[in-house]
Design a protein around this motif. Structure first.
Motif, mmCIF file in Angstrom:
data_model
loop_
_atom_site.group_PDB
_atom_site.id
_atom_site.type_symbol
_atom_site.label_atom_id
_atom_site.label_comp_id
_atom_site.label_asym_id
_atom_site.label_seq_id
_atom_site.Cartn_x
_atom_site.Cartn_y
_atom_site.Cartn_z
ATOM 1 N N LEU A 144 0.857 -1.189 0.000
ATOM 2 C CA LEU A 144 0.000 0.000 0.000
ATOM 3 C C LEU A 144 0.890 1.235 0.000
ATOM 4 O O LEU A 144 1.562 1.532 0.981
ATOM 5 N N LYS A 145 0.892 1.978 -1.097
ATOM 6 C CA LYS A 145 1.813 3.104 -1.252
ATOM 7 C C LYS A 145 1.117 4.432 -0.921
ATOM 8 O O LYS A 145 0.084 4.757 -1.495
ATOM 9 N N GLY A 146 1.697 5.145 0.052
ATOM 10 C CA GLY A 146 1.178 6.453 0.423
ATOM 11 C C GLY A 146 0.037 6.403 1.413
ATOM 12 O O GLY A 146 -0.718 7.370 1.537
ATOM 13 N N PHE A 147 -0.094 5.311 2.152
ATOM 14 C CA PHE A 147 -1.249 5.122 3.033
ATOM 15 C C PHE A 147 -1.025 5.680 4.438
ATOM 16 O O PHE A 147 -1.939 6.254 5.025
ATOM 17 N N GLY A 148 0.148 5.484 5.026
ATOM 18 C CA GLY A 148 0.335 6.001 6.387
ATOM 19 C C GLY A 148 1.383 5.233 7.156
ATOM 20 O O GLY A 148 2.295 4.620 6.576
ATOM 21 N N HIS A 149 1.242 5.218 8.472
ATOM 22 C CA HIS A 149 2.240 4.607 9.352
ATOM 23 C C HIS A 149 1.858 3.197 9.795
ATOM 24 O O HIS A 149 2.650 2.500 10.413
ATOM 25 N N GLY A 150 0.620 2.778 9.513
ATOM 26 C CA GLY A 150 0.198 1.439 9.914
ATOM 27 C C GLY A 150 -0.175 1.326 11.374
ATOM 28 O O GLY A 150 -0.077 0.246 11.964
ATOM 29 N N VAL A 151 -0.614 2.423 11.976
ATOM 30 C CA VAL A 151 -0.935 2.442 13.405
ATOM 31 C C VAL A 151 -1.970 1.384 13.763
ATOM 32 O O VAL A 151 -1.910 0.763 14.833
ATOM 33 N N SER A 152 -2.923 1.148 12.879
ATOM 34 C CA SER A 152 -3.953 0.149 13.144
ATOM 35 C C SER A 152 -4.516 -0.349 11.826
ATOM 36 O O SER A 152 -4.619 0.397 10.857
ATOM 37 N N ILE A 153 -4.873 -1.638 11.798
ATOM 38 C CA ILE A 153 -5.505 -2.260 10.639
ATOM 39 C C ILE A 153 -6.700 -3.050 11.153
ATOM 40 O O ILE A 153 -6.691 -3.515 12.300
ATOM 41 N N ALA A 154 -7.736 -3.171 10.331
ATOM 42 C CA ALA A 154 -8.925 -3.924 10.727
ATOM 43 C C ALA A 154 -9.345 -4.825 9.588
ATOM 44 O O ALA A 154 -9.344 -4.415 8.419
ATOM 45 N N ALA A 155 -9.691 -6.064 9.916
ATOM 46 C CA ALA A 155 -10.139 -7.038 8.921
ATOM 47 C C ALA A 155 -11.639 -7.282 9.069
ATOM 48 O O ALA A 155 -12.127 -7.540 10.168
ATOM 49 N N GLU A 156 -12.344 -7.185 7.950
ATOM 50 C CA GLU A 156 -13.781 -7.436 7.900
ATOM 51 C C GLU A 156 -14.013 -8.647 6.995
ATOM 52 O O GLU A 156 -13.882 -8.540 5.770
ATOM 53 N N PRO A 157 -14.312 -9.828 7.548
ATOM 54 C CA PRO A 157 -14.427 -11.043 6.738
ATOM 55 C C PRO A 157 -15.454 -10.900 5.621
ATOM 56 O O PRO A 157 -16.504 -10.275 5.781
ATOM 57 N N SER A 158 -15.118 -11.509 4.462
ATOM 58 C CA SER A 158 -16.015 -11.504 3.316
ATOM 59 C C SER A 158 -15.757 -12.775 2.515
ATOM 60 O O SER A 158 -14.719 -12.903 1.859
#
Length: 341
Positions: free
Chosen positions: A107-121
């Motif tokens: 992921l280019k230009g997104f941020g620092h990665g402080v938090s990520i969340a997964a939503e199952p699909s």
């Protein structure tokens, strides 16, 4: 796919917006911690920043900054660690529950990665991250890119996304805010958002489905606690009535040849905050992973080991680690608390 959700702005005062969160159990922060995974290699060798569980498919998603000199498809040259940090270039690793890598994307230009969340699909997941990074230089002259919006996108193994990729749906829930990051309460289908507004960090809690529709009406809003007792913020998550926050730093050593830290207890704390009052209901030092050579707290997430029993949850803490002073490639270690009261 939903259109870009930038509708409206939500004026959020300090403290609680509304006492709309039903009473729930809470994690006992004094209970001992258990090991889930120890010293797992990720796709790139920089520090784990955060992680999330796809409980339906038994996957773990981690995020960190792209390693130095990794040249991605479409790039004309290699980049240094400092350049990747300033631009906010991230790598996502998908793991199974044994810690084996089963996918990755960039992921280019997104941020620092402080938090990520997964939503199952289905048999995969939509991921939520910060996006549209803006570089900011701190008092130590370190420059990092920090996300100003949220993005939702389907995990795609091997993909390289930019902030302009068509796969993204973007959300701007609070007008004028920056440092915007996200976590999911998988039991109650809620989204917790941390952001900075007027130089104050706050958290707001939303119904997930309503948020995705572009309506940003928080169930509750609280101000992040501050003061000399708190060290570096390292992540957050939410379950029911409570917001959980982790802060702390890596161990420091007298020199590079010893494995005995100057402060063997460390300074990693878990803080529990009541969404309905904004008050800290508990704050405890954790010694989880105390035997790791390098131990830096990085992220919190909720795991549901058996989705047929949603009430049996874990509060999982992430730590970045390394083998020794001579082998500084970072690995991920996960520990958890499961006692609910």
């Amino acid at each position: 796919m939903l259109g870009t959700a930038t509708v409206g702005s939500v004026a959020l005062a300090g403290g609680t917006a509304s006492a709309a969160v039903a009473t729930s159990t809470k994690f006992d922060l004094t209970a001992p911690s258990s090991e889930l995974l120890r010293e797992i290699d990720l796709q790139d060798v920089r520090v784990l920043q955060s992680f999330s569980f796809d409980n339906a498919n038994k996957h773990i998603y981690t995020v960190g900054l792209v390693q130095e000199y990794r040249q991605l498809p479409g790039e004309s040259r290699q980049y240094t660690n400092a350049e990747r940090s300033a631009n906010g270039d991230l790598v996502v690793t998908r793991l199974d529950l044994t810690g084996a890598e089963i996918g990755r994307m960039y992921l280019k230009g997104f941020g620092h990665g402080v938090s990520i969340a997964a939503e199952p699909s289905g048999n995969s997941a939509y991921l939520w991250t910060e996006t549209d990074a803006v570089a900011e230089t701190d008092a130590n002259n370190n420059t990092n890119g920090w996300g100003t919006k949220l993005a939702r996108f389907k995990f795609a193994n091997g993909a390289v996304l930019t902030t302009g990729s068509s796969q993204l749906t973007k959300f701007s829930p609070v007008s004028g805010a920056d440092r915007t990051t996200v976590a999911i309460d998988p039991v109650n289908s809620r989204l917790a958002v941390r952001y900075r507004a007027s130089n104050v960090f706050k958290f707001s809690l939303y119904d997930l489905a309503t948020f995705k529709s572009g309506t940003f009406t928080p169930l509750a809003t609280v101000t992040q606690p501050t003061g000399s007792a708190y060290s570096d913020f390292q992540g957050f998550t939410s379950l029911g009535q409570y917001l959980y926050m982790i802060d702390g730093n890596a161990y420091t050593y007298a020199n590079n040849t010893t494995t005995t830290p100057n402060n063997p207890d460390g300074n990693t704390y878990i803080t529990r905050i009541d969404w309905n009052t904004g008050s800290v209901s508990d704050r405890q030092l954790t010694k989880a992973g105390q035997s790791l050579y390098y131990r830096e707290p990085e992220g919190l997430a909720i795991q549901i080991p058996d989705t047929s029993n949603m009430a049996a949850c874990r509060l999982v803490m992430g730590f970045a680690s390394e083998n020794s002073a001579t082998d500084t490639d970072k690995m991920a270690s996960l520990y958890y608390k499961s006692s609910l009261v």
